[in-house]
Design an enzyme around this catalytic site. Structure first.
Site, PDB file in Angstrom:
ATOM      1  NE  ARG A  11      50.685  52.508  38.495  1.00 57.84           N
ATOM      2  CZ  ARG A  11      51.647  52.802  37.651  1.00 57.84           C
ATOM      3  NH1 ARG A  11      51.371  53.059  36.396  1.00 57.84           N
ATOM      4  NH2 ARG A  11      52.898  52.829  38.041  1.00 57.84           N
ATOM      5  CB  CYS A  12      46.174  58.371  42.138  1.00 62.30           C
ATOM      6  SG  CYS A  12      46.006  59.968  42.935  1.00 62.30           S
ATOM      7  CB  SER A  13      48.763  58.290  47.361  1.00 62.21           C
ATOM      8  OG  SER A  13      49.028  59.649  47.063  1.00 62.21           O
TER       9      SER A  13
END
Length: 117
Positions: A11-13
């Site tokens: 979920r982390c860019s």
């Protein structure tokens, strides 16, 4: 490229960007989704030694849980490590491990250099 592991949060860019950099460098890494498979205190201590940083430097200090647990005031490093083991959302990401060394992949430009060193 062998012996590469990433502590990854899909979920982390920045973590997704790290995965792209690994692919661009033909690196088949072991992917550990650390929010699903929580690292224990021993694993966190090992990573801290590889990173050569303090527990607080590995922590995401802007997370609500950090504030709720009043970790800013905590001086006991073992308690900080325990907090990360119990709440892996506190762990900065992504962590890239190669052989016996590690980096936090922020900024992501550091990753390719690390992989090729």
């Amino acid at each position: 490229m062998n012996n590469v592991t990433i502590w990854h949060n899909p979920r982390c860019s920045k973590s997704r960007a790290a995965m792209e950099i690994l692919q661009e460098n033909n690196c088949e890494a072991e992917v550990i989704k650390y929010l699903e498979t929580n690292p224990d205190e021993t694993q966190i201590k090992t990573i801290l030694k590889m990173l050569e940083i303090t527990p607080r430097e590995l922590m995401r200090q802007n997370e609500d849980i950090y504030k709720e647990m009043r970790l800013k005031e905590e001086t006991n490093e073992d308690k900080l490590i325990s907090a990360m083991a119990q709440n892996p959302k506190l762990i900065e990401r992504p962590v890239i491990i190669k052989d016996n060394r590690a980096i936090i992949g922020r900024p992501t430009e550091r990753i390719a250099e690390f992989l090729n060193s």
